[in-house]
Write an enzyme that holds these catalytic residues in place. Structure first.
Site, PDB file in Angstrom:
ATOM      1  N   TYR A  33     -65.001  46.144 -60.996  1.00 35.66           N
ATOM      2  CA  TYR A  33     -63.970  46.386 -59.979  1.00 35.66           C
ATOM      3  C   TYR A  33     -62.590  46.223 -60.573  1.00 35.66           C
ATOM      4  O   TYR A  33     -62.430  45.729 -61.694  1.00 35.66           O
ATOM      5  CB  TYR A  33     -64.181  45.469 -58.768  1.00 35.66           C
ATOM      6  CG  TYR A  33     -63.767  44.019 -58.973  1.00 35.66           C
ATOM      7  CD1 TYR A  33     -64.514  43.165 -59.775  1.00 35.66           C
ATOM      8  CD2 TYR A  33     -62.625  43.514 -58.358  1.00 35.66           C
ATOM      9  CE1 TYR A  33     -64.134  41.847 -59.951  1.00 35.66           C
ATOM     10  CE2 TYR A  33     -62.240  42.191 -58.534  1.00 35.66           C
ATOM     11  CZ  TYR A  33     -62.996  41.367 -59.333  1.00 35.66           C
ATOM     12  OH  TYR A  33     -62.622  40.067 -59.515  1.00 35.66           O
ATOM     13  N   LYS A 148     -64.719  42.640 -66.068  1.00 30.08           N
ATOM     14  CA  LYS A 148     -64.393  42.427 -64.650  1.00 30.08           C
ATOM     15  C   LYS A 148     -65.529  42.948 -63.778  1.00 30.08           C
ATOM     16  O   LYS A 148     -65.460  44.041 -63.200  1.00 30.08           O
ATOM     17  CB  LYS A 148     -63.050  43.087 -64.309  1.00 30.08           C
ATOM     18  CG  LYS A 148     -62.421  42.550 -63.031  1.00 30.08           C
ATOM     19  CD  LYS A 148     -60.981  42.973 -62.923  1.00 30.08           C
ATOM     20  CE  LYS A 148     -60.381  42.713 -61.565  1.00 30.08           C
ATOM     21  NZ  LYS A 148     -60.197  41.305 -61.226  1.00 30.08           N
ATOM     22  N   GLU A 181     -59.589  29.308 -66.804  1.00 28.48           N
ATOM     23  CA  GLU A 181     -58.698  30.063 -65.911  1.00 28.48           C
ATOM     24  C   GLU A 181     -58.996  29.657 -64.471  1.00 28.48           C
ATOM     25  O   GLU A 181     -59.803  28.757 -64.218  1.00 28.48           O
ATOM     26  CB  GLU A 181     -58.893  31.575 -66.103  1.00 28.48           C
ATOM     27  CG  GLU A 181     -60.312  32.026 -65.815  1.00 28.48           C
ATOM     28  CD  GLU A 181     -60.532  33.517 -66.068  1.00 28.48           C
ATOM     29  OE1 GLU A 181     -59.582  34.301 -66.023  1.00 28.48           O
ATOM     30  OE2 GLU A 181     -61.708  33.871 -66.292  1.00 28.48           O
ATOM     31  N   LEU A 206     -60.795  36.303 -68.223  1.00 24.50           N
ATOM     32  CA  LEU A 206     -60.473  37.707 -67.988  1.00 24.50           C
ATOM     33  C   LEU A 206     -59.080  37.967 -68.572  1.00 24.50           C
ATOM     34  O   LEU A 206     -58.164  37.170 -68.352  1.00 24.50           O
ATOM     35  CB  LEU A 206     -60.477  37.998 -66.481  1.00 24.50           C
ATOM     36  CG  LEU A 206     -60.208  39.467 -66.143  1.00 24.50           C
ATOM     37  CD1 LEU A 206     -61.420  40.333 -66.476  1.00 24.50           C
ATOM     38  CD2 LEU A 206     -59.846  39.639 -64.675  1.00 24.50           C
TER      39      LEU A 206
HETATM   40  C1  LIG Z   1     -61.181  35.414 -63.055  1.00 22.35           C
HETATM   41  C2  LIG Z   1     -59.868  36.105 -63.058  1.00 22.35           C
HETATM   42  N1  LIG Z   1     -58.944  35.772 -63.978  1.00 22.35           N
HETATM   43  C3  LIG Z   1     -57.733  36.347 -64.019  1.00 22.35           C
HETATM   44  C4  LIG Z   1     -57.371  37.314 -63.079  1.00 22.35           C
HETATM   45  C5  LIG Z   1     -56.012  37.929 -63.131  1.00 22.35           C
HETATM   46  O1  LIG Z   1     -56.081  39.268 -63.540  1.00 22.35           O
HETATM   47  P1  LIG Z   1     -54.980  40.315 -63.117  1.00 22.35           P
HETATM   48  O2  LIG Z   1     -53.668  39.737 -63.557  1.00 22.35           O
HETATM   49  O3  LIG Z   1     -55.324  41.527 -63.868  1.00 22.35           O
HETATM   50  O4  LIG Z   1     -55.065  40.466 -61.636  1.00 22.35           O
HETATM   51  C6  LIG Z   1     -58.309  37.719 -62.115  1.00 22.35           C
HETATM   52  C7  LIG Z   1     -57.980  38.739 -61.141  1.00 22.35           C
HETATM   53  O5  LIG Z   1     -58.729  39.073 -60.255  1.00 22.35           O
HETATM   54  C8  LIG Z   1     -59.582  37.102 -62.101  1.00 22.35           C
HETATM   55  O6  LIG Z   1     -60.503  37.435 -61.180  1.00 22.35           O
END
Ligand SMILES: Cc1ncc(COP(=O)(O)O)c(C=O)c1O
Length: 280
Positions: A33, A148, A181, A206
């Site tokens: 996603y 993701k 994170e 991520l």
């Molecule tokens: C586990 C995780 N880490 C970090 C992020 C941040 O990613 P982004 O800045 O691309 O939204 C997300 C975003 O959904 C996430 O699910």
């Protein structure tokens, strides 16, 4: 209220939008996603999210049944149809529909779902000005969270526990007690030396698109960045802490495990970076 969703090539009335009961996204979480923020009709970090989507699909060996470049106009049409200028776009691609069996099906066509939802940025801003409280919990996710995927059960359970404990969110720590994170955000601190610190990219976090935009903006602002894991204790003793994501942009963390960060208020560097993100 959303009026339309996009499902497999069609803009469908939202309350009639459906996928098959044997969709592998439903049965196995066999899907990826993406989430974009739309602000004043503009899709933020559009290219970064598309690139990451393409990477996630590649890692799962799901072939996109249309050109990647056609997704942005489809999203644009969906935003217009729903009359949403400020909101969130959710896109999910599953391996498709097949009789339930673990091996990849030979002839399944991936399912594509896109929905949009309005967001009130003034309300979000008011919330961001208070900052958030987080609690830390052991990272129980699988070992490839750099992809993701929709396998988010550990994230959901931990977030709910955090809420039940009176916090707004959770930061995960690994076997060495270092923060990986947040449940849906990347984790940052302004460390004791006054440098921005966040864990380096790897299979255990991520690669946030907002993270990389903030990194570029921080460099322009002459802030020093250290990509290195930090412990729960280092986070508690940091001058500032904050999270980044497409849904939170840059949001200050004012409390970790019941301990105030800095003076317990939203930090000035987090505030500067949040502002810079919107002006970017
Ligand atoms: C586990 C995780 N880490 C970090 C992020 C941040 O990613 P982004 O800045 O691309 O939204 C997300 C975003 O959904 C996430 O699910």
């Amino acid at each position: 209220m959303s009026r339309y969703a996009y499902v497999n090539g069609n803009f469908t009335r939202f309350n009639q939008a459906k996928v098959h009961i044997e969709d592998r996204g439903l049965q196995f979480g066999d899907s990826v996603y993406e989430v974009w923020a739309a602000k004043d009709g503009v899709l933020l970090d559009d290219i970064g999210h598309l690139h990451r989507l393409s990477r996630s699909l590649g890692m799962l060996r799901i072939e996109l049944p249309l050109p990647l470049g056609s997704l942005k106009p489809i999203i644009g049409n969906l935003l217009r149809l729903n009359r949403v200028k400020n909101g969130l776009v959710y896109l999910q691609i599953t391996r498709g529909v097949a009789p339930r069996d673990h091996p990849f099906p030979k002839n399944a066509t991936p399912t594509i779902i896109i929905t949009v939802r309005p967001k009130n940025y003034a309300q979000l801003e008011a919330k961001a000005q208070k900052g958030i409280k987080i609690v830390t919990k052991k990272d129980l996710r699988w070992k490839r969270v750099d992809i993701k995927t929709t396998n988010l059960l550990p994230n959901l359970l931990a977030k709910q526990e955090a809420i039940d404990e009176g916090a707004e969110d959770v930061w995960f720590f690994d076997d060495n007690g270092k923060i990986t994170e947040g449940s849906a955000q990347n984790a940052w601190i302004l460390n004791k030396e006054g440098n921005l610190q966040t864990r380096g990219l790897g299979e255990d976090i991520l690669g946030g698109i907002t993270r990389s935009t903030i990194m570029a903006l921080a460099k322009k602002l002459n802030l020093k960045i250290v990509e290195k894991p930090f412990s729960v204790q280092e986070a508690i003793e940091a001058r500032e802490a904050f999270v980044t994501s497409a849904t939170s942009f840059v949001t200050a963390v004012v409390e970790i495990d019941g301990r105030p960060i800095g003076n317990g208020n939203v930090g000035s560097v987090a505030t500067i970076l949040r502002k810079a993100y919107f002006e970017n």
